[in-house]
Design a protein around this motif. Structure first.
Motif, PDB file in Angstrom:
ATOM      1  N   PHE A 302       0.832  -1.209   0.000  1.00 34.41           N
ATOM      2  CA  PHE A 302       0.000   0.000   0.000  1.00 34.41           C
ATOM      3  C   PHE A 302       0.863   1.254   0.000  1.00 34.41           C
ATOM      4  N   CYS A 303       1.899   1.267   0.828  1.00 33.55           N
ATOM      5  CA  CYS A 303       2.776   2.453   0.929  1.00 33.55           C
ATOM      6  C   CYS A 303       3.523   2.703  -0.372  1.00 33.55           C
ATOM      7  N   LYS A 304       3.975   1.613  -0.992  1.00 38.05           N
ATOM      8  CA  LYS A 304       4.733   1.742  -2.243  1.00 38.05           C
ATOM      9  C   LYS A 304       3.901   2.382  -3.338  1.00 38.05           C
ATOM     10  N   GLU A 305       2.602   2.062  -3.370  1.00 42.59           N
ATOM     11  CA  GLU A 305       1.715   2.601  -4.399  1.00 42.59           C
ATOM     12  C   GLU A 305       1.042   3.905  -3.977  1.00 42.59           C
ATOM     13  N   GLY A 306       1.423   4.434  -2.819  1.00 39.91           N
ATOM     14  CA  GLY A 306       0.854   5.706  -2.367  1.00 39.91           C
ATOM     15  C   GLY A 306      -0.568   5.597  -1.859  1.00 39.91           C
ATOM     16  N   MET A 307      -1.021   4.386  -1.523  1.00 39.11           N
ATOM     17  CA  MET A 307      -2.393   4.178  -1.037  1.00 39.11           C
ATOM     18  C   MET A 307      -2.385   4.316   0.489  1.00 39.11           C
ATOM     19  N   LEU A 308      -2.184   5.540   0.957  1.00 36.50           N
ATOM     20  CA  LEU A 308      -1.956   5.768   2.383  1.00 36.50           C
ATOM     21  C   LEU A 308      -3.206   5.560   3.231  1.00 36.50           C
ATOM     22  N   GLU A 309      -4.379   5.853   2.666  1.00 34.63           N
ATOM     23  CA  GLU A 309      -5.603   5.633   3.437  1.00 34.63           C
ATOM     24  C   GLU A 309      -5.789   4.144   3.730  1.00 34.63           C
ATOM     25  N   ASP A 310      -5.525   3.299   2.709  1.00 35.58           N
ATOM     26  CA  ASP A 310      -5.610   1.852   2.910  1.00 35.58           C
ATOM     27  C   ASP A 310      -4.547   1.393   3.907  1.00 35.58           C
ATOM     28  N   ALA A 311      -3.367   1.989   3.794  1.00 33.74           N
ATOM     29  CA  ALA A 311      -2.280   1.632   4.710  1.00 33.74           C
ATOM     30  C   ALA A 311      -2.650   1.994   6.151  1.00 33.74           C
ATOM     31  N   LYS A 312      -3.244   3.174   6.327  1.00 39.51           N
ATOM     32  CA  LYS A 312      -3.639   3.614   7.666  1.00 39.51           C
ATOM     33  C   LYS A 312      -4.700   2.697   8.261  1.00 39.51           C
ATOM     34  N   THR A 313      -5.669   2.302   7.430  1.00 45.64           N
ATOM     35  CA  THR A 313      -6.710   1.363   7.886  1.00 45.64           C
ATOM     36  C   THR A 313      -6.089   0.033   8.296  1.00 45.64           C
ATOM     37  N   LEU A 314      -5.082  -0.407   7.522  1.00 47.43           N
ATOM     38  CA  LEU A 314      -4.409  -1.669   7.826  1.00 47.43           C
ATOM     39  C   LEU A 314      -3.655  -1.585   9.148  1.00 47.43           C
ATOM     40  N   VAL A 315      -3.003  -0.447   9.391  1.00 40.16           N
ATOM     41  CA  VAL A 315      -2.280  -0.247  10.657  1.00 40.16           C
ATOM     42  C   VAL A 315      -3.245  -0.367  11.836  1.00 40.16           C
ATOM     43  N   GLU A 316      -4.418   0.260  11.706  1.00 43.15           N
ATOM     44  CA  GLU A 316      -5.426   0.176  12.768  1.00 43.15           C
ATOM     45  C   GLU A 316      -5.905  -1.261  12.943  1.00 43.15           C
ATOM     46  N   SER A 317      -6.010  -1.999  11.816  1.00 43.02           N
ATOM     47  CA  SER A 317      -6.434  -3.397  11.874  1.00 43.02           C
ATOM     48  C   SER A 317      -5.400  -4.255  12.603  1.00 43.02           C
ATOM     49  N   ILE A 318      -4.124  -3.973  12.369  1.00 41.18           N
ATOM     50  CA  ILE A 318      -3.055  -4.723  13.048  1.00 41.18           C
ATOM     51  C   ILE A 318      -3.143  -4.505  14.551  1.00 41.18           C
ATOM     52  N   ILE A 319      -3.340  -3.253  14.957  1.00 41.94           N
ATOM     53  CA  ILE A 319      -3.419  -2.930  16.386  1.00 41.94           C
ATOM     54  C   ILE A 319      -4.642  -3.599  17.010  1.00 41.94           C
ATOM     55  N   ASN A 320      -5.759  -3.607  16.279  1.00 43.81           N
ATOM     56  CA  ASN A 320      -6.981  -4.246  16.790  1.00 43.81           C
ATOM     57  C   ASN A 320      -6.814  -5.759  16.919  1.00 43.81           C
ATOM     58  N   MET A 325       1.949  -3.181  17.671  1.00 48.76           N
ATOM     59  CA  MET A 325       2.670  -3.348  16.394  1.00 48.76           C
ATOM     60  C   MET A 325       4.132  -3.619  16.705  1.00 48.76           C
ATOM     61  N   LYS A 326       4.717  -4.515  15.929  1.00 50.41           N
ATOM     62  CA  LYS A 326       6.134  -4.805  16.097  1.00 50.41           C
ATOM     63  C   LYS A 326       6.978  -3.673  15.505  1.00 50.41           C
ATOM     64  N   LEU A 327       8.218  -3.643  15.924  1.00 42.49           N
ATOM     65  CA  LEU A 327       9.136  -2.595  15.453  1.00 42.49           C
ATOM     66  C   LEU A 327       9.278  -2.627  13.936  1.00 42.49           C
ATOM     67  N   GLU A 328       9.342  -3.835  13.360  1.00 49.99           N
ATOM     68  CA  GLU A 328       9.485  -3.964  11.907  1.00 49.99           C
ATOM     69  C   GLU A 328       8.302  -3.323  11.179  1.00 49.99           C
ATOM     70  N   THR A 329       7.088  -3.518  11.726  1.00 51.45           N
ATOM     71  CA  THR A 329       5.888  -2.932  11.113  1.00 51.45           C
ATOM     72  C   THR A 329       5.921  -1.416  11.213  1.00 51.45           C
ATOM     73  N   TYR A 330       6.310  -0.910  12.383  1.00 51.62           N
ATOM     74  CA  TYR A 330       6.437   0.538  12.553  1.00 51.62           C
ATOM     75  C   TYR A 330       7.416   1.125  11.523  1.00 51.62           C
ATOM     76  N   ASN A 331       8.531   0.434  11.306  1.00 52.26           N
ATOM     77  CA  ASN A 331       9.531   0.943  10.369  1.00 52.26           C
ATOM     78  C   ASN A 331       9.015   0.952   8.928  1.00 52.26           C
ATOM     79  N   ILE A 332       8.218  -0.078   8.570  1.00 50.20           N
ATOM     80  CA  ILE A 332       7.605  -0.097   7.232  1.00 50.20           C
ATOM     81  C   ILE A 332       6.662   1.096   7.081  1.00 50.20           C
ATOM     82  N   TRP A 333       5.866   1.363   8.098  1.00 46.15           N
ATOM     83  CA  TRP A 333       4.915   2.468   8.085  1.00 46.15           C
ATOM     84  C   TRP A 333       5.651   3.812   8.017  1.00 46.15           C
ATOM     85  N   LEU A 334       6.721   3.930   8.795  1.00 43.18           N
ATOM     86  CA  LEU A 334       7.536   5.156   8.758  1.00 43.18           C
ATOM     87  C   LEU A 334       8.107   5.396   7.365  1.00 43.18           C
ATOM     88  N   LEU A 335       8.679   4.336   6.785  1.00 47.09           N
ATOM     89  CA  LEU A 335       9.284   4.463   5.458  1.00 47.09           C
ATOM     90  C   LEU A 335       8.234   4.817   4.413  1.00 47.09           C
TER      91      LEU A 335
END
Length: 920
Positions: A302-320, A325-335
């Motif tokens: 999602f991040c690579k294709e610039g689909m940030l809204e989908d990425a944000k929803t996915l981040v919330e889904s991971i937390i739920n 979230m693991k450090l690796e996931t945080y770093n992917i989101w940061l990047l």
């Protein structure tokens, strides 16, 4: 093992911390005339003790002692044990030396297949293909039959080195040697085909497995499914999943992750998203539930294709789902946020990590710093580095390299110098990548001698010179006009690698060891792209063609960048037919036309005023889905304006705005100039006002409109525009303000002319003192001697004032009008001493000079900062002697602490450095 051997082994192990004593004890036992065969059992123990203590001279002595012992069979077996242990502990050269020695002295003694397998395995691990081939031939000489495991190792080595045909031949010979391929044999070869993008050959092997009665495993299926997805063969991948079920193998999470990973890497994120959604909700089909790897793959996609809204929803889904979230996931989101220029959100995420007790690692901080530096927010990047230190994490070489690249990209040599100083002082020594950044910056700033000194220092301090280094030097020589020297280096690289840089007169570089072809810095596509571009810019097209042929002869296939270079050069020289011939060859070789190609062709046609052909290319661009940019439209507008079709040019401007392509200053300058030349000043004024509303109050727009009004005799309007420019404190280098003063004086508007001069003085402008001359002349002719003297004094004050050092420079527009106006020259002293029949101003100046003198105009020398000042540790540098490079192990950055850092490629559309180059 008898009791004596056990006692000796126990004694050796007790003296592991005292290897010299252990060696003395063992040597005494082996040298004893009563030594028996059983006494050699402790050989592996003493071998390991000596290796761990780096006592390789003793290893050689042990080897000699064992060869001299009798009977040979037992001693030779012990030597082979030494060979195996040396190889397994990473000392492959020493192992081969002893193995070859045994094979020479006792060719009749047959090494075991186990030893061959160990050596094969170690050679493959270190990518020693030549050694693998030697061992295979030696097995044939020793008449040792290979096992299936041996064949698997050899096939893997051939696949890893890209020799797929040879791997397949060896695979087919297994049955001839009495070995039956197993699942691993097929898996290795399938993976080799898939890595090479040959999915059909891999699928063929799957059918062969069934024919030979070998059951396919999940690894083979997953490898093929991933390859099919990566190649865009989604239907084939689905069929493989069904075929997998038919073979009684149920797709697992690895299968689905392989599909999702391949689809995301291929840019097919929506397809990957559908599979991911099915994994989440379709339990009836028995699909595996997504794991954290699945989530990370989708987030990255999602991040690579610039689909940030989908990425944000996915981040919330991971937390739920997981509650964290693991450090690796945080770093992917940061990047992902950084890549999409969401810097503020990235900083919020970093803060969120800390608040939730998830300590960012150095990779996290480097991601954020890299994004800030790329967006020219260098002070913010420094703040992040301080935050990193406060968190107890020390910046590494990658961190400093990011910051160093940021300052060098901005041309801030002094700050970059301090960064390098701080880097070395804190024990992070420059790598080849770091030095390449500095080298590129020095060449870019024209500091050639310092760049050459840096090259010497890089080689002297053991910092390897790679192909990127050579490309930077070649690029630097091209832009500094030393094209022949650059060509000489390219020619020498084929035989001497980076040692070719010794042609610069660098004594250290001449000692570079580039004899090994694997380490040699050979010219690549960027090397030839750089030298061809340099030759084309210099108008040496015939030589550029020869380099192109040379490149092809060395199996380097040209890309669209090189073709575009030729096309642009031919178009620029008006050789349109040659450009289209290059275009034809370009398309024949599979390089598609891009925006740069079309822009070059449109430029060439525009120079020929072939507007009809330009419109044809524009239609072709639309058909191919290539959107024109501002350069495309500017070329069309220029062509139309020069052809007198101003209304059509205005229509092109409207078309730009309708398509959301914002015109730049050049777009409006051409239209304003065209309307002024047509004396349609009202329309020119309208275009000017539109330009200001879009581009802002730009000095280039104001100076152009002012000069055009002045040349057309619209003095009053020009005066108002100039006064407005003074109020905005514009740079006056492109304003023909001296012409304005001259015209006002000729129109007897002396007070207005005087007012403008005084306003310029009050605003603090250090303008050309010759501007006073027209007014002094007129005042003198009228007998206003006192006022003329006052102006002359003021002129002399300005001439001797340091402000003149920063006076505006003569522009191209002023040069064009120099013949029309006797005061237009920037050398005011020449004008004062002119012989035009009027000596009033000269007499006035001579009067003033008696009291004031001529005065000198000072020049400001730029401060010089040398990157190399502190590299000489212990020689008075600004850091302690222990920080010298002499004590450093200079090499590539270790670990994976670097994000997506920018690459040395030297093409126009590329930054000099890339993330992959630093990360590797």
């Amino acid at each position: 093992m008898d009791q004596t051997a056990k006692i000796i082994t126990k004694a050796l192990l007790k003296n592991t911390t005292n290897p010299k004593l252990a060696w003395h004890l063992f040597k005494r036992v082996v040298s004893s005339p009563t030594t028996t065969n059983i006494s050699l059992h402790p050989v592996p123990t003493i071998t390991r003790i000596l290796i761990r203590s780096n006592m390789f001279d003793e290893i050689d002595t042990l080897h000699s002692l064992l060869i001299a012992l009798k009977p040979h069979k037992s001693s030779q077996s012990s030597v082979f044990s030494m060979v195996r242990i040396l190889a397994e502990m990473g000392f492959l050269d020493k192992a081969f030396s002893q193995f070859k020695s045994m094979r020479i002295h006792f060719p009749e003694n047959q090494p075991s297949i186990y030893l061959y397998n160990v050596l094969f395995e170690c050679c493959i691990k270190e990518r020693r293909v030549d050694s693998v081939l030697w061992l295979y031939n030696d097995m044939a000489v020793a008449k040792v039959s290979p096992e299936t495991y041996t064949f698997n190792l050899l096939i893997q080595a051939l696949c890893d080195s890209g020799h797929l045909e040879e791997a397949r031949k060896l695979f087919d010979k297994m049955s001839e040697k009495g070995c039956t391929p197993n699942g691993f044999s097929f898996g290795i070869l399938v993976r080799g085909y898939c890595r090479a993008g040959l999915s059909s050959e891999g699928l063929e092997l799957l059918g062969l497995m069934r024919n030979l009665g070998v059951s396919p495993n999940k690894v083979v299926y997953n490898t093929l499914i991933s390859c099919f997805c990566r190649e865009g063969k989604t239907d084939g991948a689905e069929k493989l999943v069904e075929r997998m079920r038919e073979d009684g193998l149920f797709p697992d999470v690895v299968t689905f992750n392989s599909r999702i990973s391949a689809l995301c890497k291929g840019g097919k994120v929506l397809e990957a998203s559908r599979i991911f959604r099915d994994m989440q909700i379709d339990e009836e089909l028995g699909l595996p539930r997504p794991n954290m790897i699945t989530y990370n793959l989708m987030l990255e996609g999602f991040c690579k294709e610039g689909m940030l809204e989908d990425a944000k929803t996915l981040v919330e889904s991971i937390i739920n789902s997981y509650g964290f979230m693991k450090l690796e996931t945080y770093n992917i989101w940061l990047l992902g946020l950084i890549r999409n220029r969401k810097l503020l959100e990235a900083q919020v995420v970093l803060k969120e990590m800390v608040d939730k007790g998830m300590e960012p690692n150095i990779y996290s901080y480097n991601i954020l710093m890299d994004g800030l530096c790329k967006n020219r927010m260098l002070s913010d990047a420094r703040m992040v580095m301080n935050l990193m230190r406060n968190s107890g994490i020390s910046p590494d070489t990658v961190t400093y390299s990011i910051l160093l690249h940021g300052y060098c990209s901005e041309g801030k040599a002094f700050e970059a110098n301090n960064i390098l100083h701080d880097m070395i002082r804190n024990g992070c020594f420059p790598t080849t990548y770091t030095c390449n950044i500095l080298l590129y910056s020095l060449y870019k700033e024209g500091r050639i001698s310092e760049a050459d000194n840096l090259l010497q220092k890089m080689n002297e301090k053991g910092c390897g010179l790679d192909t990127v280094t050579c490309n930077i030097v070649i690029h630097g020589l091209c832009i500094s006009g030393k094209l022949d020297k650059a060509i000489e280096i390219v020619n020498e690289m084929w035989t001497h690698g980076s040692a070719a840089l010794g042609n610069l007169g660098n004594s250290f570089i001449g000692l570079v060891d580039d004899s090994n072809i694997k380490k040699k810095c050979l010219p690549d596509l960027i090397t030839y792209s750089t030298i061809i571009s340099g030759l084309c810019k210099a108008g040496r097209l015939d030589e550029a063609k020869k380099k192109f042929i040379e490149m092809m002869g060395n199996n380097l296939q040209p890309d669209s960048v090189i073709y575009d270079t030729f096309i642009h050069s031919f178009c620029k020289e008006g050789k349109i037919s040659s450009a289209f011939r290059v275009l034809k060859d370009m398309e024949k070789r599979g390089c598609n036309k891009n925006l740069q190609t079309y822009n070059s062709l449109i430029l060439g046609l525009g120079n020929k005023n072939q507007i009809f052909e330009i419109y044809g290319l524009m239609d072709e661009m639309r058909e191919r889905g290539i959107s024109p940019n501002v350069f495309t439209y500017n070329t069309i507008i220029r062509c139309l304006c020069e052809g007198g079709k101003i209304e059509d040019a205005t229509s092109s401007l409207d078309e730009m705005l309708q398509k959301g392509i914002y015109p730049n200053i050049s777009s409006f300058r051409m239209l304003v100039k065209a309307f002024c030349e047509a004396r349609e000043f009202r329309v020119a004024q309208e275009v000017f006002e539109i330009a200001v509303s879009i581009c802002g109050h730009n000095e280039g727009l104001y100076s152009l409109f002012f000069n055009e009004l002045l040349n057309a005799g619209e003095v009053s309007e020009a005066k108002q525009l100039f006064e407005f420019s003074l109020d905005r404190s514009f740079y006056l280098g492109n304003f023909l303000y001296k012409d304005l003063i001259d015209k006002l004086c000729k129109d007897e508007q002396l007070e207005v002319a005087s007012g403008i001069l005084h306003k310029m003085i009050d605003k603090g402008y250090g303008f050309d003192p010759a501007s006073f001359m027209p007014l002094i002349d007129v005042l003198g002719k009228r007998g206003n001697k006192h006022e003329a003297d006052e102006l002359a004094e003021r002129m002399m004050e300005m001439a001797s004032d340091s402000r003149v050092a920063n006076k505006v420079h003569q522009s191209a527009g002023e040069l064009a009008h120099k013949k029309q106006n006797k005061y237009a020259g920037s050398d005011w002293q020449t004008i004062v001493h002119r012989d035009d029949g009027s000596g009033i101003a000269l007499k006035t100046l001579k009067q003033v000079q008696k009291g004031w003198g001529q005065g000198n105009i000072s020049s400001l020398q730029p401060q010089k900062y040398d990157f190399l000042d502190y590299w000489e540790g212990g020689n008075g540098g600004p850091y302690p002697e222990h920080c010298s490079w002499d004590n450093a192990l200079v090499g590539p950055a270790q670990g994976s602490s670097h994000p997506d850092v920018p690459s040395v490629g030297l093409r126009k559309h590329q930054l000099p450095f890339s993330a992959e180059e630093l990360a590797s």
